[in-house]
Motif scaffolding. Structure first.
Motif, PDB file in Angstrom:
ATOM      1  N   GLN A 199     -47.221 -30.244 -75.993  1.00 33.08           N
ATOM      2  CA  GLN A 199     -48.621 -29.859 -75.840  1.00 33.08           C
ATOM      3  C   GLN A 199     -49.258 -29.444 -77.164  1.00 33.08           C
ATOM      4  N   ARG A 200     -48.546 -28.705 -77.977  1.00 29.99           N
ATOM      5  CA  ARG A 200     -49.062 -28.179 -79.250  1.00 29.99           C
ATOM      6  C   ARG A 200     -48.016 -28.420 -80.349  1.00 29.99           C
ATOM      7  N   ARG A 227     -56.105 -30.631 -68.635  1.00 29.69           N
ATOM      8  CA  ARG A 227     -56.144 -31.922 -69.335  1.00 29.69           C
ATOM      9  C   ARG A 227     -55.712 -33.055 -68.423  1.00 29.69           C
ATOM     10  N   ALA A 262     -52.710 -20.668 -79.624  1.00 24.59           N
ATOM     11  CA  ALA A 262     -53.552 -21.536 -78.796  1.00 24.59           C
ATOM     12  C   ALA A 262     -54.725 -20.753 -78.203  1.00 24.59           C
ATOM     13  N   TRP A 263     -54.485 -19.520 -77.790  1.00 25.44           N
ATOM     14  CA  TRP A 263     -55.544 -18.679 -77.229  1.00 25.44           C
ATOM     15  C   TRP A 263     -56.639 -18.442 -78.263  1.00 25.44           C
ATOM     16  N   TYR A 266     -50.635 -19.668 -69.696  1.00 30.33           N
ATOM     17  CA  TYR A 266     -51.870 -20.221 -70.267  1.00 30.33           C
ATOM     18  C   TYR A 266     -51.681 -21.665 -70.740  1.00 30.33           C
ATOM     19  N   THR A 277     -62.389 -24.509 -72.677  1.00 35.78           N
ATOM     20  CA  THR A 277     -60.977 -24.720 -72.332  1.00 35.78           C
ATOM     21  C   THR A 277     -60.404 -23.483 -71.656  1.00 35.78           C
ATOM     22  N   LYS A 278     -60.739 -22.317 -72.183  1.00 35.90           N
ATOM     23  CA  LYS A 278     -60.247 -21.074 -71.581  1.00 35.90           C
ATOM     24  C   LYS A 278     -60.798 -20.897 -70.170  1.00 35.90           C
ATOM     25  N   VAL A 310     -53.677 -25.000 -69.304  1.00 33.29           N
ATOM     26  CA  VAL A 310     -54.457 -25.916 -70.155  1.00 33.29           C
ATOM     27  C   VAL A 310     -53.954 -27.338 -69.966  1.00 33.29           C
ATOM     28  N   ARG A 350     -57.293 -20.371 -80.896  1.00 35.63           N
ATOM     29  CA  ARG A 350     -57.893 -21.614 -81.369  1.00 35.63           C
ATOM     30  C   ARG A 350     -58.720 -22.341 -80.309  1.00 35.63           C
ATOM     31  N   ASP A 351     -58.415 -22.161 -79.036  1.00 36.90           N
ATOM     32  CA  ASP A 351     -59.131 -22.883 -77.984  1.00 36.90           C
ATOM     33  C   ASP A 351     -60.548 -22.372 -77.845  1.00 36.90           C
ATOM     34  N   ASP A 352     -61.427 -23.287 -77.463  1.00 37.96           N
ATOM     35  CA  ASP A 352     -62.824 -22.901 -77.260  1.00 37.96           C
ATOM     36  C   ASP A 352     -62.997 -22.261 -75.884  1.00 37.96           C
TER      37      ASP A 352
END
Length: 141
Positions: free
Chosen positions: A33-34, A131, A84-85, A123, A92-93, A127, A87-89
């Motif tokens: 995922q990341r 997706r 990720a928390w 989380y 997405t959250k 996400v 960096r995500d917009d």
């Protein structure tokens, strides 16, 4: 041994148990995922844990790799989730929160909120669900 040392040993045993039973197996999913944060956080963390193991246990190979296997997956998963928390917009959250809220209501747990400082435990999985739901196309009738 004082009370602080006992609690420190119990905390280490707890983290080691979680690392072996939950986080070690989630590394592959998190990497898929990341990949960049997992690589950039996981490799230096592994090197640091090996250096700590060598400095504490000398050249005993099994003892050197114990901190890596015991703490590495747990720390990597938590750091990637936190990264990720941050960096995500917001969209997405919010979408991940909707997925988590539906599941929390179904199970009967308390749902997380968007105004909390740190992400909830699942989380990254939420996400990924968002997706996958966005990519889903129903079959033609």
């Amino acid at each position: 041994m004082g009370i602080a040392e006992v609690f420190a040993v119990l905390a280490l045993i707890h983290v080691t148990f979680l690392s072996f039973t939950r986080d070690l197996w989630a590394i592959g999913f998190v990497f898929e995922q990341r990949p960049k944060p997992t690589r950039w956080l996981g490799i230096p963390l592994a090197i640091l844990l090996i250096v700590v193991g060598v400095s504490l246990f000398g050249t005993n190979l099994h003892a050197v790799f114990f901190p890596l296997v015991a703490l590495g997956p747990w720390l990597t998963i938590h750091l990637v989730r936190l990264f990720a928390w941050w960096r995500d917009d917001g969209e997405t959250k919010r979408a991940a929160l909707e997925v988590r809220t539906v599941e929390a209501l179904r199970i009967g747990n308390r749902a997380p909120t968007l105004d909390q400082r740190f992400p909830w435990r699942d989380y990254l999985f939420d996400v990924a669900r968002v997706r996958q739901q966005a990519l889903y196309e129903p079959p033609p009738i």
